[in-house]
Design an enzyme around this catalytic site. Structure first.
Site, mmCIF file in Angstrom:
data_model
loop_
_atom_site.group_PDB
_atom_site.id
_atom_site.type_symbol
_atom_site.label_atom_id
_atom_site.label_comp_id
_atom_site.label_asym_id
_atom_site.label_seq_id
_atom_site.Cartn_x
_atom_site.Cartn_y
_atom_site.Cartn_z
ATOM 1 N N PHE A 108 -5.706 1.734 2.899
ATOM 2 C CA PHE A 108 -7.161 1.577 2.786
ATOM 3 C C PHE A 108 -7.609 1.653 1.343
ATOM 4 O O PHE A 108 -6.813 1.948 0.446
ATOM 5 C CB PHE A 108 -7.876 2.599 3.675
ATOM 6 C CG PHE A 108 -7.782 4.040 3.225
ATOM 7 C CD1 PHE A 108 -8.801 4.634 2.514
ATOM 8 C CD2 PHE A 108 -6.674 4.823 3.544
ATOM 9 C CE1 PHE A 108 -8.737 5.965 2.118
ATOM 10 C CE2 PHE A 108 -6.596 6.158 3.163
ATOM 11 C CZ PHE A 108 -7.639 6.734 2.443
ATOM 12 N N SER B 111 -0.616 -1.057 -2.764
ATOM 13 C CA SER B 111 -0.395 -0.185 -1.599
ATOM 14 C C SER B 111 0.315 -0.978 -0.497
ATOM 15 O O SER B 111 1.244 -0.481 0.146
ATOM 16 C CB SER B 111 -1.723 0.339 -1.047
ATOM 17 O OG SER B 111 -2.368 1.186 -1.968
ATOM 18 N N ALA C 14 0.421 5.172 -3.310
ATOM 19 C CA ALA C 14 -0.200 4.187 -2.414
ATOM 20 C C ALA C 14 -1.358 4.860 -1.685
ATOM 21 O O ALA C 14 -1.312 6.061 -1.423
ATOM 22 C CB ALA C 14 0.826 3.688 -1.405
ATOM 23 N N LYS C 15 -2.379 4.090 -1.373
ATOM 24 C CA LYS C 15 -3.496 4.666 -0.618
ATOM 25 C C LYS C 15 -3.254 4.349 0.852
ATOM 26 O O LYS C 15 -3.784 3.384 1.398
ATOM 27 C CB LYS C 15 -4.824 4.081 -1.132
ATOM 28 C CG LYS C 15 -6.021 4.976 -0.855
ATOM 29 C CD LYS C 15 -7.182 4.630 -1.765
ATOM 30 C CE LYS C 15 -8.479 5.269 -1.316
ATOM 31 N NZ LYS C 15 -8.486 6.726 -1.343
ATOM 32 N N CYS C 16 -2.374 5.144 1.452
ATOM 33 C CA CYS C 16 -2.012 4.920 2.852
ATOM 34 C C CYS C 16 -2.463 6.127 3.678
ATOM 35 O O CYS C 16 -2.468 7.263 3.190
ATOM 36 C CB CYS C 16 -0.514 4.690 2.998
ATOM 37 S SG CYS C 16 0.515 6.052 2.466
#
Ligand code: PLP
Ligand code: COI
Length: 364
Positions: A77, A105, A202-204
């Site tokens: 996201f 990401s 990462a924006k996970c």
């Protein structure tokens, strides 16, 4: 990236929230409680590529119970904001940086990479459609949440072949209750957020799922956020659950942990480094240990600390607590450098100061 401007179909809903009700909701939005009328969606299929880009009524998704995201958490996201400008127009802030980070990401999570122009076009299309939802009060904005999930129906562990990308929008005020007051941070010495080689940069969603236990522990201790230490030595400060962190010293210099792959490369962090250097301040991207933070706060060598991120903007840190640590930063109140940087950032975002770095992406 494709050469032509991506086409996004706009289907306005007929049953949008009535203007008077919308105005009432915008009075005191809180954070992430209210959502706009529409959402943007785009699908990915290996044979069709990115397709079916549209802005439609915000509604539930129908998901097969075997969709891979529900089992192996292939999800990423972004977080960004649209701001109301003094002339009544609206702007995004560095959406190109969010688009780039979304792609990186995706790459880390073995997901299809959404072209950056399509990411920006989808966000723009949603904000234009729901532009009446951008609050104009100082400190309020329209928070935008682009995200992507693995939708292939399968149970084997493998990268999904199919994805659903979407953007939703939420009018927001301050992230922390109490607005600008300084927050208290809990030092997580038992749980870590990310390890070398992991997904910290990462924006996970999985990173946040893994942080919730520590956040809940901090909340039980009366803290607003958690600060995570590195997973190897449990010594070096990395970042907060949803924010980067800066330290301000009595000599006027600033320091923030370096981007070594285990922390999120924050766009606010990057912007503040630039703004601080514009002000003639020295900024170091160097490791800082939790014990040194405590020693420097106690000796007075360190005078301020703050958290930063899209949701948190710039939030002063007043107190730090942990099983082995307890200290106050300065007098526990927002510091002068923190306030100056916050004002400089917000003045650009809200169109009150010159946009020297070309960060605004005006929507007219
Ligand atoms: N670190 C984490 C873990 C975050 O969730 C965020 C918020 O997005 C940040 C840092 C700050 O990033 P940005 O400034 O791009 O919002
Ligand atoms: C953001 O600042 O955009 C984030 O994603 C952080 C989250 C804590 C809301």
């Amino acid at each position: 990236m494709s050469q032509d401007k991506p086409t996004i179909l706009i289907e306005r809903r007929a049953d949008a929230v009535a203007p008077a009700e919308r105005e009432r909701l915008l009075q005191d939005p809180g954070f992430g409680r209210i959502f706009t009328d529409h959402m943007a969606t785009i699908r990915f299929h290996p044979e069709r590529g990115w397709h079916d880009a549209k802005v439609v009524a915000r509604s539930e998704f129908a998901l097969n119970p075997s969709a891979l995201v529900l089992h192996y958490a292939q999800e990423i996201f972004e977080g960004m904001k649209a701001y109301r400008l003094p002339d009544g127009g609206a702007t995004l802030f560095r959406p190109d940086a969010n688009a780039r980070r979304f792609r990186s990401s995706a790459a880390r999570m073995a997901m299809a990479e959404l072209p950056e122009d399509l990411f920006i076009a989808s966000v723009e299309a949603l904000v234009r459609t729901d532009s009446d939802w951008i609050p104009s009060a100082d400190g309020a904005s329209l928070y935008l949440r682009p995200f992507m999930i693995a939708t292939e129906v399968a149970l084997g562990t493998k990268p999904s072949a199919e994805y659903l990308y979407a953007v939703i929008a939420s009018p927001v005020g301050a992230y922390f209750k109490g607005g600008a007051a300084a927050v208290t941070i809990w030092v997580s010495d038992n749980y870590t957020r990310a390890a070398p080689g992991g997904t910290g940069a990462a924006k996970c969603g999985g990173n946040y799922a893994a942080s919730l236990q520590a956040q809940a522990e901090g909340a039980r201790e009366g803290c607003d956020q958690v600060v995570f230490l590195d997973a190897v030595e449990r010594r070096w400060i990395e970042e907060l659950g949803g924010m980067n962190v800066f330290f301000v010293f009595a000599d006027g210099s600033l320091q923030t942990p370096p981007l070594t792959g285990t922390i999120l490369p924050g766009i606010t962090r990057d912007s503040l480094i630039t703004l601080a250097r514009d002000m003639g301040l020295t900024v170091r991207e160097e490791p800082y240990s939790i014990d040194q933070w405590q020693a420097d706060a106690k000796s007075g060598k360190l005078t301020e600390s703050f958290a930063c991120g899209t949701a948190a903007v710039v939030t002063p840190i007043g107190h730090v607590k942990g099983r082995k640590h307890a200290f106050t930063i300065g007098d526990g109140k927002p510091g002068a450098v923190t306030e100056r940087l916050k004002a400089a950032l917000q003045d650009i975002q809200r169109g009150r100061a010159e946009d020297k770095h070309g960060w605004l992406h005006k929507l007219g």
